[in-house]
Design a protein around this motif. Structure first.
Motif, PDB file in Angstrom:
ATOM      1  N   VAL A 130       0.849  -1.192   0.000  1.00  0.00           N
ATOM      2  CA  VAL A 130       0.000   0.000   0.000  1.00  0.00           C
ATOM      3  C   VAL A 130       0.882   1.239   0.000  1.00  0.00           C
ATOM      4  CG1 VAL A 130      -1.877   1.232   1.151  1.00  0.00           C
ATOM      5  CG2 VAL A 130      -1.735  -1.267   1.348  1.00  0.00           C
ATOM      6  N   LEU A 131       0.603   2.136  -0.961  1.00  0.00           N
ATOM      7  CA  LEU A 131       1.318   3.403  -1.045  1.00  0.00           C
ATOM      8  C   LEU A 131       0.340   4.541  -0.791  1.00  0.00           C
ATOM      9  CD1 LEU A 131       3.467   2.756  -4.221  1.00  0.00           C
ATOM     10  CD2 LEU A 131       4.231   2.758  -1.849  1.00  0.00           C
ATOM     11  N   ASP A 132       0.732   5.469   0.072  1.00  0.00           N
ATOM     12  CA  ASP A 132      -0.052   6.664   0.356  1.00  0.00           C
ATOM     13  C   ASP A 132       0.344   7.718  -0.676  1.00  0.00           C
ATOM     14  OD1 ASP A 132      -0.934   9.158   1.348  1.00  0.00           O
ATOM     15  OD2 ASP A 132      -0.796   8.483   3.427  1.00  0.00           O
ATOM     16  N   PRO A 170       5.217   4.827   1.645  1.00  0.00           N
ATOM     17  CA  PRO A 170       4.486   3.607   1.992  1.00  0.00           C
ATOM     18  C   PRO A 170       3.498   3.871   3.124  1.00  0.00           C
ATOM     19  CG  PRO A 170       6.838   3.179   1.860  1.00  0.00           C
ATOM     20  CD  PRO A 170       6.664   4.662   1.796  1.00  0.00           C
ATOM     21  N   ALA A 171       2.385   3.176   3.097  1.00  0.00           N
ATOM     22  CA  ALA A 171       1.365   3.306   4.143  1.00  0.00           C
ATOM     23  C   ALA A 171       1.569   2.193   5.169  1.00  0.00           C
ATOM     24  CB  ALA A 171      -0.028   3.243   3.528  1.00  0.00           C
ATOM     25  N   ALA A 172       2.229   2.527   6.255  1.00  0.00           N
ATOM     26  CA  ALA A 172       2.529   1.548   7.305  1.00  0.00           C
ATOM     27  C   ALA A 172       1.373   1.424   8.282  1.00  0.00           C
ATOM     28  CB  ALA A 172       3.790   1.961   8.048  1.00  0.00           C
ATOM     29  N   GLY A 173       1.173   0.215   8.784  1.00  0.00           N
ATOM     30  CA  GLY A 173       0.206  -0.020   9.851  1.00  0.00           C
ATOM     31  C   GLY A 173      -1.233  -0.200   9.407  1.00  0.00           C
ATOM     32  N   ILE A 174      -1.472  -0.407   8.127  1.00  0.00           N
ATOM     33  CA  ILE A 174      -2.851  -0.641   7.667  1.00  0.00           C
ATOM     34  C   ILE A 174      -3.215  -2.099   7.918  1.00  0.00           C
ATOM     35  CG2 ILE A 174      -4.386  -0.777   5.665  1.00  0.00           C
ATOM     36  CD1 ILE A 174      -3.133   1.657   4.570  1.00  0.00           C
ATOM     37  N   ALA A 175      -4.313  -2.310   8.649  1.00  0.00           N
ATOM     38  CA  ALA A 175      -4.813  -3.664   8.887  1.00  0.00           C
ATOM     39  C   ALA A 175      -5.457  -4.179   7.604  1.00  0.00           C
ATOM     40  CB  ALA A 175      -5.833  -3.658  10.018  1.00  0.00           C
ATOM     41  N   SER A 189      -4.688 -12.504   7.679  1.00  0.00           N
ATOM     42  CA  SER A 189      -4.767 -11.116   8.127  1.00  0.00           C
ATOM     43  C   SER A 189      -3.374 -10.649   8.526  1.00  0.00           C
ATOM     44  CB  SER A 189      -5.737 -10.960   9.300  1.00  0.00           C
ATOM     45  OG  SER A 189      -5.277 -11.662  10.427  1.00  0.00           O
ATOM     46  N   GLY A 190      -3.234  -9.341   8.579  1.00  0.00           N
ATOM     47  CA  GLY A 190      -1.959  -8.770   8.975  1.00  0.00           C
ATOM     48  C   GLY A 190      -2.036  -7.258   8.893  1.00  0.00           C
ATOM     49  N   ALA A 191      -0.898  -6.619   9.074  1.00  0.00           N
ATOM     50  CA  ALA A 191      -0.797  -5.165   8.961  1.00  0.00           C
ATOM     51  C   ALA A 191       0.434  -4.846   8.124  1.00  0.00           C
ATOM     52  CB  ALA A 191      -0.694  -4.512  10.330  1.00  0.00           C
ATOM     53  N   THR A 192       0.331  -3.785   7.333  1.00  0.00           N
ATOM     54  CA  THR A 192       1.466  -3.416   6.495  1.00  0.00           C
ATOM     55  C   THR A 192       2.653  -2.990   7.353  1.00  0.00           C
ATOM     56  OG1 THR A 192       0.565  -1.175   6.250  1.00  0.00           O
ATOM     57  CG2 THR A 192       0.030  -2.767   4.514  1.00  0.00           C
ATOM     58  N   ASP A 193       3.841  -3.360   6.898  1.00  0.00           N
ATOM     59  CA  ASP A 193       5.058  -3.026   7.631  1.00  0.00           C
ATOM     60  C   ASP A 193       5.512  -1.597   7.293  1.00  0.00           C
ATOM     61  OD1 ASP A 193       6.302  -3.163   5.107  1.00  0.00           O
ATOM     62  OD2 ASP A 193       7.263  -5.103   5.510  1.00  0.00           O
ATOM     63  N   ALA A 194       6.687  -1.220   7.728  1.00  0.00           N
ATOM     64  CA  ALA A 194       7.187   0.140   7.519  1.00  0.00           C
ATOM     65  C   ALA A 194       7.340   0.487   6.042  1.00  0.00           C
ATOM     66  CB  ALA A 194       8.530   0.318   8.235  1.00  0.00           C
ATOM     67  N   ASP A 195       7.451  -0.536   5.197  1.00  0.00           N
ATOM     68  CA  ASP A 195       7.555  -0.326   3.752  1.00  0.00           C
ATOM     69  C   ASP A 195       6.187  -0.460   3.067  1.00  0.00           C
ATOM     70  OD1 ASP A 195       9.082   0.277   1.456  1.00  0.00           O
ATOM     71  OD2 ASP A 195       9.249  -1.855   0.950  1.00  0.00           O
ATOM     72  N   GLY A 196       5.108  -0.531   3.870  1.00  0.00           N
ATOM     73  CA  GLY A 196       3.759  -0.641   3.328  1.00  0.00           C
ATOM     74  C   GLY A 196       3.419  -2.013   2.785  1.00  0.00           C
ATOM     75  N   ARG A 197       4.176  -3.014   3.135  1.00  0.00           N
ATOM     76  CA  ARG A 197       4.019  -4.350   2.547  1.00  0.00           C
ATOM     77  C   ARG A 197       3.567  -5.405   3.553  1.00  0.00           C
ATOM     78  NH1 ARG A 197       6.546  -4.685  -2.444  1.00  0.00           N
ATOM     79  NH2 ARG A 197       7.793  -2.843  -2.964  1.00  0.00           N
ATOM     80  N   VAL A 235      -9.589  -6.774   2.342  1.00  0.00           N
ATOM     81  CA  VAL A 235     -10.221  -5.588   2.933  1.00  0.00           C
ATOM     82  C   VAL A 235      -9.151  -4.812   3.701  1.00  0.00           C
ATOM     83  CG1 VAL A 235     -12.008  -4.730   4.474  1.00  0.00           C
ATOM     84  CG2 VAL A 235     -12.450  -6.760   3.065  1.00  0.00           C
ATOM     85  N   PHE A 236      -8.933  -3.582   3.260  1.00  0.00           N
ATOM     86  CA  PHE A 236      -7.926  -2.694   3.838  1.00  0.00           C
ATOM     87  C   PHE A 236      -8.627  -1.684   4.749  1.00  0.00           C
ATOM     88  CE2 PHE A 236      -6.416  -4.165  -0.225  1.00  0.00           C
ATOM     89  CZ  PHE A 236      -5.053  -4.366  -0.069  1.00  0.00           C
ATOM     90  N   ALA A 237      -8.192  -1.537   5.989  1.00  0.00           N
ATOM     91  CA  ALA A 237      -8.788  -0.598   6.955  1.00  0.00           C
ATOM     92  C   ALA A 237      -8.215   0.797   6.722  1.00  0.00           C
ATOM     93  CB  ALA A 237      -8.550  -1.080   8.380  1.00  0.00           C
ATOM     94  N   THR A 238      -8.641   1.429   5.649  1.00  0.00           N
ATOM     95  CA  THR A 238      -8.089   2.718   5.246  1.00  0.00           C
ATOM     96  C   THR A 238      -8.557   3.870   6.128  1.00  0.00           C
ATOM     97  OG1 THR A 238      -9.849   2.937   3.609  1.00  0.00           O
ATOM     98  CG2 THR A 238      -7.776   1.983   2.864  1.00  0.00           C
TER      99      THR A 238
END
Length: 105
Positions: A8-10, A16-21, A33-41, A57-60
């Protein structure tokens, strides 16, 4: 069996969009399930996926709220089909009022 990753890129921050569930469903069953890391991955989300229809499903909304940014979409759902055995990559380009996605490599 197939595998899946996402990124995920902001687009507003240009980072990168970090911490998106993120939750992966097959029909109504949660299969990852998981959350994006510091690189948005998320490098691996739901290993050994058999053919079928899946939904990421991304918790944007929660992500933008944490950033202190007003947004329109509380979540982004991307439905896709696993047809053949391979690695699937589903990137998400995100802004508070728009998003786009494609089948990556």
């Amino acid at each position: 069996m197939s595998s899946l990753s996402t990124h995920v890129l902001d687009a507003v921050a240009g980072a990168p969009a970090a911490g998106i569930a993120v939750v992966l469903y097959r029909d109504t069953e949660v299969v990852g399930s998981g959350a994006t890391d510091a690189d948005g991955r998320i490098a691996s989300l739901g290993a050994a996926l058999p053919p079928g229809t899946y939904r990421l499903v991304f918790a944007t909304g929660a992500y933008f709220a944490e950033c202190g940014v007003e947004s329109f979409y509380p979540e982004v759902a991307v439905t896709f089909v696993v047809i053949e055995e391979r690695h699937y990559h589903v990137p998400l380009l995100l802004s508070p009022f728009a998003f786009s996605t494609y089948r990556g490599s």
